[in-house]
Scaffold this motif. Structure first.
Motif, PDB file in Angstrom:
ATOM      1  N   GLY A  82       0.819  -1.209   0.000  1.00  0.00           N
ATOM      2  CA  GLY A  82       0.000   0.000   0.000  1.00  0.00           C
ATOM      3  C   GLY A  82       0.851   1.256   0.000  1.00  0.00           C
ATOM      4  O   GLY A  82       0.563   2.216  -0.728  1.00  0.00           O
ATOM      5  N   GLY A  83       1.903   1.257   0.789  1.00  0.00           N
ATOM      6  CA  GLY A  83       2.817   2.394   0.814  1.00  0.00           C
ATOM      7  C   GLY A  83       3.507   2.602  -0.521  1.00  0.00           C
ATOM      8  O   GLY A  83       3.697   3.741  -0.967  1.00  0.00           O
ATOM      9  N   ILE A  84       3.876   1.501  -1.167  1.00  0.00           N
ATOM     10  CA  ILE A  84       4.503   1.604  -2.490  1.00  0.00           C
ATOM     11  C   ILE A  84       3.532   2.227  -3.490  1.00  0.00           C
ATOM     12  O   ILE A  84       3.894   3.109  -4.264  1.00  0.00           O
ATOM     13  CB  ILE A  84       5.002   0.221  -2.960  1.00  0.00           C
ATOM     14  N   PHE A  85       2.280   1.776  -3.473  1.00  0.00           N
ATOM     15  CA  PHE A  85       1.292   2.334  -4.396  1.00  0.00           C
ATOM     16  C   PHE A  85       1.001   3.804  -4.112  1.00  0.00           C
ATOM     17  O   PHE A  85       0.816   4.603  -5.041  1.00  0.00           O
ATOM     18  CB  PHE A  85       0.001   1.525  -4.377  1.00  0.00           C
ATOM     19  N   ILE A  86       0.973   4.174  -2.844  1.00  0.00           N
ATOM     20  CA  ILE A  86       0.781   5.591  -2.499  1.00  0.00           C
ATOM     21  C   ILE A  86       1.964   6.411  -3.004  1.00  0.00           C
ATOM     22  O   ILE A  86       1.791   7.495  -3.566  1.00  0.00           O
ATOM     23  CB  ILE A  86       0.577   5.754  -0.976  1.00  0.00           C
ATOM     24  N   GLY A  87       3.174   5.891  -2.822  1.00  0.00           N
ATOM     25  CA  GLY A  87       4.363   6.581  -3.330  1.00  0.00           C
ATOM     26  C   GLY A  87       4.352   6.706  -4.849  1.00  0.00           C
ATOM     27  O   GLY A  87       4.692   7.757  -5.399  1.00  0.00           O
ATOM     28  N   LEU A  88       3.950   5.649  -5.551  1.00  0.00           N
ATOM     29  CA  LEU A  88       3.861   5.714  -7.008  1.00  0.00           C
ATOM     30  C   LEU A  88       2.809   6.725  -7.453  1.00  0.00           C
ATOM     31  O   LEU A  88       3.013   7.465  -8.422  1.00  0.00           O
ATOM     32  CB  LEU A  88       3.544   4.330  -7.579  1.00  0.00           C
TER      33      LEU A  88
ATOM     34  N   GLY B 256       1.870   9.392  -5.753  1.00  0.00           N
ATOM     35  CA  GLY B 256       2.434  10.711  -5.481  1.00  0.00           C
ATOM     36  C   GLY B 256       3.445  11.126  -6.533  1.00  0.00           C
ATOM     37  O   GLY B 256       3.466  12.280  -6.972  1.00  0.00           O
ATOM     38  N   SER B 257       4.307  10.181  -6.950  1.00  0.00           N
ATOM     39  CA  SER B 257       5.296  10.520  -7.975  1.00  0.00           C
ATOM     40  C   SER B 257       4.615  10.775  -9.318  1.00  0.00           C
ATOM     41  O   SER B 257       5.043  11.657 -10.071  1.00  0.00           O
ATOM     42  CB  SER B 257       6.337   9.417  -8.101  1.00  0.00           C
ATOM     43  N   LEU B 258       3.549  10.055  -9.616  1.00  0.00           N
ATOM     44  CA  LEU B 258       2.802  10.308 -10.846  1.00  0.00           C
ATOM     45  C   LEU B 258       2.145  11.685 -10.811  1.00  0.00           C
ATOM     46  O   LEU B 258       2.164  12.411 -11.812  1.00  0.00           O
ATOM     47  CB  LEU B 258       1.750   9.220 -11.055  1.00  0.00           C
ATOM     48  N   LEU B 259       1.623  12.045  -9.666  1.00  0.00           N
ATOM     49  CA  LEU B 259       1.030  13.369  -9.511  1.00  0.00           C
ATOM     50  C   LEU B 259       2.085  14.455  -9.684  1.00  0.00           C
ATOM     51  O   LEU B 259       1.850  15.473 -10.329  1.00  0.00           O
ATOM     52  CB  LEU B 259       0.367  13.483  -8.143  1.00  0.00           C
TER      53      LEU B 259
ATOM     54  N   VAL C  60       4.937  14.223 -11.402  1.00  0.00           N
ATOM     55  CA  VAL C  60       5.349  14.273 -12.805  1.00  0.00           C
ATOM     56  C   VAL C  60       4.284  14.970 -13.643  1.00  0.00           C
ATOM     57  O   VAL C  60       4.589  15.776 -14.527  1.00  0.00           O
ATOM     58  CB  VAL C  60       5.621  12.852 -13.341  1.00  0.00           C
ATOM     59  N   LYS C  61       3.023  14.683 -13.363  1.00  0.00           N
ATOM     60  CA  LYS C  61       1.925  15.307 -14.109  1.00  0.00           C
ATOM     61  C   LYS C  61       1.869  16.813 -13.850  1.00  0.00           C
ATOM     62  O   LYS C  61       1.596  17.584 -14.754  1.00  0.00           O
ATOM     63  CB  LYS C  61       0.609  14.632 -13.686  1.00  0.00           C
ATOM     64  N   ALA C  62       2.154  17.207 -12.609  1.00  0.00           N
ATOM     65  CA  ALA C  62       2.098  18.633 -12.267  1.00  0.00           C
ATOM     66  C   ALA C  62       3.259  19.409 -12.885  1.00  0.00           C
ATOM     67  O   ALA C  62       3.107  20.581 -13.208  1.00  0.00           O
ATOM     68  CB  ALA C  62       2.109  18.802 -10.757  1.00  0.00           C
ATOM     69  N   THR C  63       4.412  18.786 -13.024  1.00  0.00           N
ATOM     70  CA  THR C  63       5.578  19.488 -13.573  1.00  0.00           C
ATOM     71  C   THR C  63       5.616  19.454 -15.095  1.00  0.00           C
ATOM     72  O   THR C  63       6.420  20.171 -15.694  1.00  0.00           O
ATOM     73  CB  THR C  63       6.880  18.900 -13.026  1.00  0.00           C
ATOM     74  N   SER C  64       4.794  18.648 -15.725  1.00  0.00           N
ATOM     75  CA  SER C  64       4.804  18.558 -17.198  1.00  0.00           C
ATOM     76  C   SER C  64       3.982  19.646 -17.847  1.00  0.00           C
ATOM     77  O   SER C  64       3.086  20.194 -17.400  1.00  0.00           O
ATOM     78  CB  SER C  64       4.252  17.216 -17.653  1.00  0.00           C
TER      79      SER C  64
END
Length: 78
Positions: A61-67, A69-72, A74-78
């Motif tokens: 669950g922590g791994i999926f939350i981290g993924l 967050g990182s997707l969010l 990357v999406k915000a900086t693109s």
């Protein structure tokens, strides 16, 4: 000739070459699926003991939350 692998010798008999290739594929497939099954059995035994399943759920669950967050990010900086 695009249907045949490039490393086959088209001047030699194709049936023995395909037989060897198919046999090797079957052996590798059997070995990999057997190892996968054995690892799954060991994982089942490990997760059945004590609190291991709860820790596995927390970790995954922590791994999926981290993924997420990182997707969010990357999406915000693109």
């Amino acid at each position: 000739m695009a249907l045949f692998p490039q490393f086959l010798d088209t001047n030699a008999l194709l049936l023995p070459q395909f037989s060897i290739m198919t046999s090797l594929f079957m052996v590798y497939s059997f070995v990999s699926l057997t190892v996968y099954g054995l690892l799954a059995n060991r994982a089942k035994n490990f997760l059945a003991k004590g609190n291991n399943a709860a820790w596995f759920h927390r970790l995954s669950g922590g791994i999926f939350i981290g993924l997420g967050g990182s997707l969010l990010h990357v999406k915000a900086t693109s």
